[in-house]
Design a protein around this motif. Structure first.
Motif, short mmCIF file in Angstrom:
data_model
loop_
_atom_site.label_atom_id
_atom_site.label_comp_id
_atom_site.label_asym_id
_atom_site.label_seq_id
_atom_site.Cartn_x
_atom_site.Cartn_y
_atom_site.Cartn_z
N ARG A 13 -0.15 7.51 3.67
CA ARG A 13 1.15 8.38 3.90
C ARG A 13 0.54 9.46 4.75
O ARG A 13 1.28 10.05 5.63
N SER A 60 2.98 8.56 8.20
CA SER A 60 4.06 8.67 7.16
C SER A 60 5.45 8.13 7.35
O SER A 60 6.16 7.66 6.64
N SER A 61 5.34 7.28 8.62
CA SER A 61 6.52 6.28 8.68
C SER A 61 6.30 4.96 8.69
O SER A 61 7.11 4.15 8.45
N ALA A 62 5.02 4.47 8.48
CA ALA A 62 4.73 3.15 8.38
C ALA A 62 5.29 2.54 7.20
O ALA A 62 5.50 3.29 6.06
N LYS A 63 5.60 1.23 7.08
CA LYS A 63 5.98 0.53 5.96
C LYS A 63 4.56 0.16 5.33
O LYS A 63 3.63 -0.37 6.14
N ILE A 64 4.48 0.04 4.02
CA ILE A 64 3.21 -0.08 3.59
C ILE A 64 3.44 -1.65 2.67
O ILE A 64 4.14 -1.47 1.68
N PHE A 111 1.62 -4.49 0.25
CA PHE A 111 0.56 -5.07 -0.42
C PHE A 111 0.48 -6.63 -0.25
O PHE A 111 1.56 -7.13 -0.93
N HIS A 144 9.48 -8.40 7.64
CA HIS A 144 9.01 -7.45 8.50
C HIS A 144 9.01 -8.23 9.97
O HIS A 144 9.36 -7.74 10.95
#
Lengths: 336, 228
Positions: free
Chosen positions: B155, B159-163, B165, B180
Motif C-alpha cells: 500500500r 495505494s491504488s492497486a487491488k491486492i 492473495f 479482474h
C-alpha cells in the motif's frame, strides 16, 4: 475533499505531519526522501528534494503529494473494517451437479466446524467464503454479507480485508524478536497504542503455548507450537478481519480449545475445517461435507458437549504421554 | 482480444498464477495464449504446453530485458490476434526491479511472494508501483500477521492497486483475479500506446559490448556517484 486534503498536506511541515501521521515516515523513506527539511511546508520542502531521486521513481513534486494523500486515504479506509453482523451461506451444487440444499447464517462470536474426508471439498468451502462467492464459483454457492448479495465492485473494494486465514503451515520469515514483530504489526494496523496491544497479544500467545517464550525471542526461533500460538493470538488481538478461516490446525503444542475461544471471544466469525474431534465439537454447528457439497448441518447437542469433557480427558492423557516422552520419561500401563 | 501484462521477480510464482488464472478463465470458456519473455533460459514452455496453452518464448540474451520486451510486444499482440485468443498474457521477470512492462490502457499485474520478506514491496520499483493488480503468492506458508504487514508495505508504494492473495498450488484466490482479468480492455494493436514508465536508459560503450574498465573506455550515457 481530496483537493482540500491535498492543500492541507502541501501546507503542513514534515515535522507536524509525522507527529500526527507517524505512518507517513516510511512513505518518505520509500522514495529516498527521508532528509527533507522538516520545518518547511511540504510543498516548499519538496523544492529542495533532489530532482534525480524523484525522476528515478517516476515522480515530481506534485505527484509525491498526490501519492501521499492517496496513501493516507487508503490507509484510513483500511482501518475501518466493514462491519459484518452476519454472513449467510446458501447451497449450490455438489461435484456431480446435484443441488446442495442448505442455508446457514453465522454471526460474530459463533464457531462453525467443517468436517469430511480429505478431498471432500472442505477447502473449496473456505475458498468460497474467502472470495464471497456469488453463484459464480464452480460450487455455485452464494455468500451473503449482512443479508445482501454483493456486486463485483463491493467484493473488490473489500480487497481481502474481510477474511483472515490461519493455515496448516505457519512460519515466520522476518528476522525480528517477538516484541518487535508484534509492535510492527500493531503499527501497520495503525493501532493508537501499539505497545499496549503488543503486550496484550504477547500475554495471550504465552497462555496458548505449551512452552513459554520471552518478548526478545526471535520469531524464527520459536517452535512450531509457539509460532502457532503467537499467530493465533495475533489474529485474535490485532487482525481487523471479522472472519477467520482455520484450515486444520490440529498439531500439538497449542491449547486448541482456548485458541478457538480466544478468537470467538474477540467477536469474530470462526470457521474451522478439521479432523480433530475436540475442535469439531467445540463449534456450535458442524457442516458435514461429502462429494463437494454440504451433506448435513448438525447442531452440537448437549450430550455431545458433555462428551467433549471426556474427549478432552483423552486428549489430556495423550498430551501427558507426549510430555513424558519429551522429557525422557517412560510409559507404563498405569500412566495411561 | 484482451491483453494482460504479468511481471514479477524470478521465482515469485508468475507461471503458477497464470496457470491458475487459466483454470478460472477456461471454466468460462475463454481461450488463452501466453508469450513468455525471458533472459537466458526458461522451462516454462513445457509447463504451458503440458497444460495445453499455446506459448511463444523469447530470450533477451545480452539485451536489456525491458528493451527486449518493448521491441517485441507488438509482434506478440499480432500473434495473439492471428491465433484468435480471447486473452493474451505476456509474462516477464522484473530482473533489476526496475523492469516494468506495464502499458497504459493494458491490465497490469505484478506478482510478488510472501517468502521474499516483508520489506520487499518497498524494494521493487515501477513494476509494483504502476501495477493495477498486485498478486501475492506463498501466503499459506507465512503468518496472517506477516501477510498483513506485507499488504501494508504494498500500500505504501502503490495505494491504488487491488491486492489479491493467490495460492499457486491450490488456486485459492485465483477466482478474484479471474474477475479482474475479465475487466481488461480489448486490444487489437499497440500502435499509439505508451509505457507507464520509461525503460532503463542506456546507450553507452558497455551496452555495445565493451568489457574493459577505465575512463577512456566509457562513452555515451553515464551516471557518476559522488564520493567525498
Amino acid at each position: 475533499m481530496t483537493e482540500d486534503l491535498y492543500e492541507i498536506i502541501a501546507g503542513t511541515t514534515l515535522g507536524k505531519l509525522l507527529a500526527s501521521h507517524p505512518v507517513a515516515a516510511d512513505f518518505f523513506v520509500n522514495y529516498n526522501l527521508q532528509n527533507l527539511k522538516s520545518d518547511l511546508p511540504l510543498s516548499e520542502a519538496l523544492d529542495y528534494a533532489d530532482e534525480n531521486t524523484l525522476i528515478d521513481f517516476g515522480l515530481d513534486k506534485a505527484t509525491v503529494l498526490d501519492q501521499l494523500v492517496r496513501f493516507l486515504q487508503t490507509v484510513a479506509e483500511e482501518k475501518q473494517t466493514a462491519a459484518v453482523e452476519e454472513i449467510t451461506i446458501l447451497g449450490g451444487q455438489t461435484k456431480s451437479g446435484e443441488a446442495e440444499e442448505f442455508t446457514l447464517s453465522i454471526k460474530p462470536g459463533e464457531i462453525v466446524s467443517i468436517v469430511g474426508p480429505t478431498g471432500s471439498g472442505k477447502s473449496r468451502l473456505l475458498a468460497d467464503i474467502e472470495c464471497l462467492a456469488q453463484r459464480d464459483t464452480p460450487t455455485k454457492r452464494l455468500i451473503l454479507v449482512n443479508g445482501k448479495t454483493l456486486e463485483d465492485e463491493e467484493r473488490f473494494a473489500m480487497d481481502g480485508r474481510l477474511v483472515a486465514q490461519l493455515s496448516q503451515n505457519m512460519n515466520f520469515v522476518m528476522d525480528l524478536s517477538v516484541e518487535e514483530f508484534l509492535e510492527m504489526h500493531a503499527k501497520s494496523r495503525l493501532h493508537p497504542e501499539p505497545e499496549r496491544v503488543a503486550a496484550e497479544c504477547f500475554a495471550a500467545a504465552n497462555e496458548l503455548a505449551g512452552e513459554k517464550f520471552t518478548p526478545d525471542t526471535k520469531v524464527t526461533q520459536l517452535s512450531g507450537g509457539q509460532s502457532r500460538a503467537l499467530m493465533i493470538a495475533d489474529t485474535a488481538c490485532m487482525s481487523a478481519s471479522p472472519i477467520v478461516l482455520i484450515d486444520e490446525i490440529e498439531n500439538a503444542g497449542v491449547d486448541r480449545r482456548q485458541a478457538i475461544r480466544m478468537l470467538a471471544k474477540n467477536e469474530k466469525i470462526v470457521l474451522i475445517s478439521t479432523h480433530d474431534p475436540l475442535l469439531a465439537l467445540i463449534a456450535g454447528k458442524r457442516l458435514v461435507i461429502k462429494n463437494g457439497g454440504v451433506h448435513a448441518v448438525i447442531e452440537t447437542t448437549p450430550e455431545e458437549r458433555e462428551s467433549l469433557a471426556k474427549i478432552e480427558m483423552l486428549d489430556n492423557t495423550l498430551q501427558s504421554i507426549r510430555n513424558r516422552l519429551r522429557t525422557g520419561g517412560r510409559i507404563t500401563p498405569d500412566t495411561i | 482480444m484482451k491483453l494482460i501484462t504479468v511481471a514479477g521477480p524470478p521465482s515469485s510464482g508468475k507461471t503458477s498464477v497464470i496457470l491458475r488464472l487459466a483454470d478460472v478463465l477456461r471454466e468460462r470458456g475463454k481461450t488463452i495464449g501466453v508469450v513468455k519473455f525471458d533472459c537466458l533460459t526458461s522451462f516454462d514452455r513445457e509447463r504451458y504446453t503440458e497444460y495445453g496453452i499455446p506459448v511463444q518464448v523469447g530470450f533477451a540474451g545480452k539485451f536489456c530485458p525491458d528493451h527486449f520486451f518493448i521491441s517485441n510486444v507488438e509482434d506478440a499482440v499480432r500473434w495473439g490476434t492471428e491465433q484468435g485468443f480471447d486473452i493474451l498474457i505476456t509474462e516477464s521477470a522484473g530482473l533489476c526491479n526496475r523492469c516494468s512492462p506495464h502499458i497504459r490502457g493494458v491490465l497490469a499485474i505484478c506478482v510478488i511472494d510472501n517468502l521474499s520478506g516483508v520489506h520487499t514491496p518497498r524494494k521493487i520499483g515501477p513494476m509494483l508501483k504502476f501495477a493495477d493488480i498486485v498478486v501475492v503468492t506463498k501466503g499459506d506458508i507465512v503468518s496472517q500477521a506477516e501477510r498483513e504487514v506485507f499488504m501494508f508495505n504494498i500500500r505504501q508504494v502503490n495505494s491504488s492497486a487491488k491486492i489479491v492473495f493467490i495460492n499457486g498450488i491450490t488456486g485459492q484466490g485465483a477466482f478474484m483475479l479471474g474477475k479482474h482479468a475479465e475487466s481488461a480492455s480489448e486490444t487489437t494493436s499497440l500502435r499509439g500506446y505508451k509505457l507507464r514508465f520509461t525503460t532503463p536508459s542506456s546507450v553507452c560503450s558497455y551496452c555495445t559490448g565493451e568489457t574493459r574498465i577505465g575512463e577512456e573506455y566509457q562513452m555515451g550515457m553515464l551516471r557518476k556517484m559522488e564520493f567525498p
